[in-house]
Design an enzyme around this catalytic site. Sequence first.
Site, PDB file in Angstrom:
ATOM      1  N   ASP A 160      18.555-110.649  55.515  1.00 54.56           N
ATOM      2  CA  ASP A 160      17.095-110.536  55.629  1.00 54.56           C
ATOM      3  C   ASP A 160      16.361-111.668  54.928  1.00 54.56           C
ATOM      4  OD1 ASP A 160      17.092-108.357  57.255  1.00 54.56           O
ATOM      5  OD2 ASP A 160      16.593-106.904  55.682  1.00 54.56           O
ATOM      6  N   ARG A 219      14.767-104.603  39.580  1.00 53.86           N
ATOM      7  CA  ARG A 219      13.563-105.143  40.219  1.00 53.86           C
ATOM      8  C   ARG A 219      12.543-105.684  39.230  1.00 53.86           C
ATOM      9  NH1 ARG A 219      17.673-104.484  43.193  1.00 53.86           N
ATOM     10  NH2 ARG A 219      17.339-104.259  45.422  1.00 53.86           N
ATOM     11  N   ASP A 228      12.221-100.131  46.905  1.00 52.71           N
ATOM     12  CA  ASP A 228      12.157-101.425  46.229  1.00 52.71           C
ATOM     13  C   ASP A 228      10.832-102.144  46.439  1.00 52.71           C
ATOM     14  OD1 ASP A 228      14.564-101.284  44.898  1.00 52.71           O
ATOM     15  OD2 ASP A 228      15.701-102.017  46.606  1.00 52.71           O
ATOM     16  N   SER A 237      24.516-101.334  53.915  1.00 50.60           N
ATOM     17  CA  SER A 237      23.570-102.069  53.090  1.00 50.60           C
ATOM     18  C   SER A 237      24.016-101.873  51.643  1.00 50.60           C
ATOM     19  CB  SER A 237      22.166-101.511  53.293  1.00 50.60           C
ATOM     20  OG  SER A 237      21.353-101.909  52.209  1.00 50.60           O
TER      21      SER A 237
HETATM   22  N1  ARG Z   1      18.207 -95.510  46.503  1.00 53.53           N
HETATM   23  C1  ARG Z   1      18.400 -96.460  45.458  1.00 53.53           C
HETATM   24  C2  ARG Z   1      17.096 -96.814  44.800  1.00 53.53           C
HETATM   25  O1  ARG Z   1      16.068 -96.628  45.399  1.00 53.53           O
HETATM   26  C3  ARG Z   1      19.172 -97.681  45.898  1.00 53.53           C
HETATM   27  C4  ARG Z   1      18.450 -98.582  46.855  1.00 53.53           C
HETATM   28  C5  ARG Z   1      19.244 -99.774  47.338  1.00 53.53           C
HETATM   29  N2  ARG Z   1      20.415 -99.351  48.020  1.00 53.53           N
HETATM   30  C6  ARG Z   1      21.091-100.052  48.923  1.00 53.53           C
HETATM   31  N3  ARG Z   1      22.211 -99.564  49.319  1.00 53.53           N
HETATM   32  N4  ARG Z   1      20.664-101.189  49.389  1.00 53.53           N
HETATM   33  O2  ARG Z   1      17.069 -97.263  43.679  1.00 53.53           O
END
Ligand code: ARG
Length: 396
Positions: free
Chosen positions: A14, A94, A123, A174
């Site tokens: 992405d 993040r 995120d 992912s």
């Molecule tokens: N659900 C988790 C969060 O919001 C992980 C998000 C990222 N997960 C991923 N497999 N790309 O913190």
Amino acid sequence: MGKRVVLAYSGGLDTSVAVRWMSEQWGSEVIALAADVGQGEDLEAARQRALAAGAVEAHVADLRAELASEFLAPAIAANALYENRYPLISSLTRPVIVRRLVQAAEEMGADAIAHGCTGKGNDQLRFEVAARALAPDVEILSPVREWGLTRADAIEYAVEHDIPVTVRADNPYSIDQNLWGRAVECGVLEDPWRQPPEEVFAQTRVSTTEAFEITVGFEQGVPISLDGEAMPLEQVVSQVAASVGPTGWGRIDMVENRRVGIKTREIYEAPAALALIAAHRDLEGLTLERDVAHEKARLEPRWAEVVYDGYWFSPLREALDAFVASTQRWVTGEVRLLCAPGRCDVVGRRSPHGLYDYDLATYDAEDAFRHQDAAGFVRLWGLSTEMWAKKQGPAT
Ligand code: ARG
């Protein structure tokens, strides 16, 4: 209206497509910033991919030490587990990435920052809320949320534009990984009834058959040593992951509540996070006064929610951390963990500030506990229920 934009570049599909897409659609000059948060990927190769995709500049920022000392240490102190299980693997990285992004944008005279988050995830909240807390007037661009490409479209776009990507069209997952663990979603995992295939795991594939012990040393709530050897927190974390992971312990399979309102099935591997939180919580059992411990336990889920929801840079997180920090003053000592295939358990703890008193606790020898005080204490403890029973009839 070509703008100079600093993009949080992961090196994946992405954000690689985003580099070119923003240049083409918006006339942006894209500066790619790849953050090393301990994902264990070749970020120099990622930097080259960003340039090949059309970035005007590409940089790598090593954020591992600040991630550990400023974000993971407070998470351990707060025994932070969202919905009682998820150690905030993605949530904690993040804010440290955004902080560097905002700083880079200022230094490089950029007009905006950009991220590759989708519109369905948490995120985007963490990126944008943090960015606005750090730089209230910053312009934030979100190409992935706007372009409406499916994963297959994005792969096609990359192929058509000669953008080098490492994904295979048949890799359905992912994945987000860093020092604190690994998160996997998508593909067959989207059926919550279906058992995750072994191929989704990387850090917790079983290869150890022997039992072994590790000793974690803490100072004021922060892990500072492993088996007696002092080391920085990021090293404690990576070494614990490397030794506990091969026992197969540290997997989490859960359906979780995202802040955007949907439920999602996630697979996590977090042997280090879970082992260190278990050890830390146990040391608190020895060192925290009872009411402090109980009050802290009530606030811990709130801390995890606040951070999960994207409010790292917020007055509530700061206030909760001030409480937590004041409780950690005496959380110094060592914890023994016994690890074997599929398990990692605390089997011993000690502290120079421990509140456990053998002379008070023992049943074996003549003790220091004032047994005669207990009779009056117990009478008064039960006085109100006794009065209730006398007035209204005995309990049934
Ligand atoms: N659900 C988790 C969060 O919001 C992980 C998000 C990222 N997960 C991923 N497999 N790309 O913190």
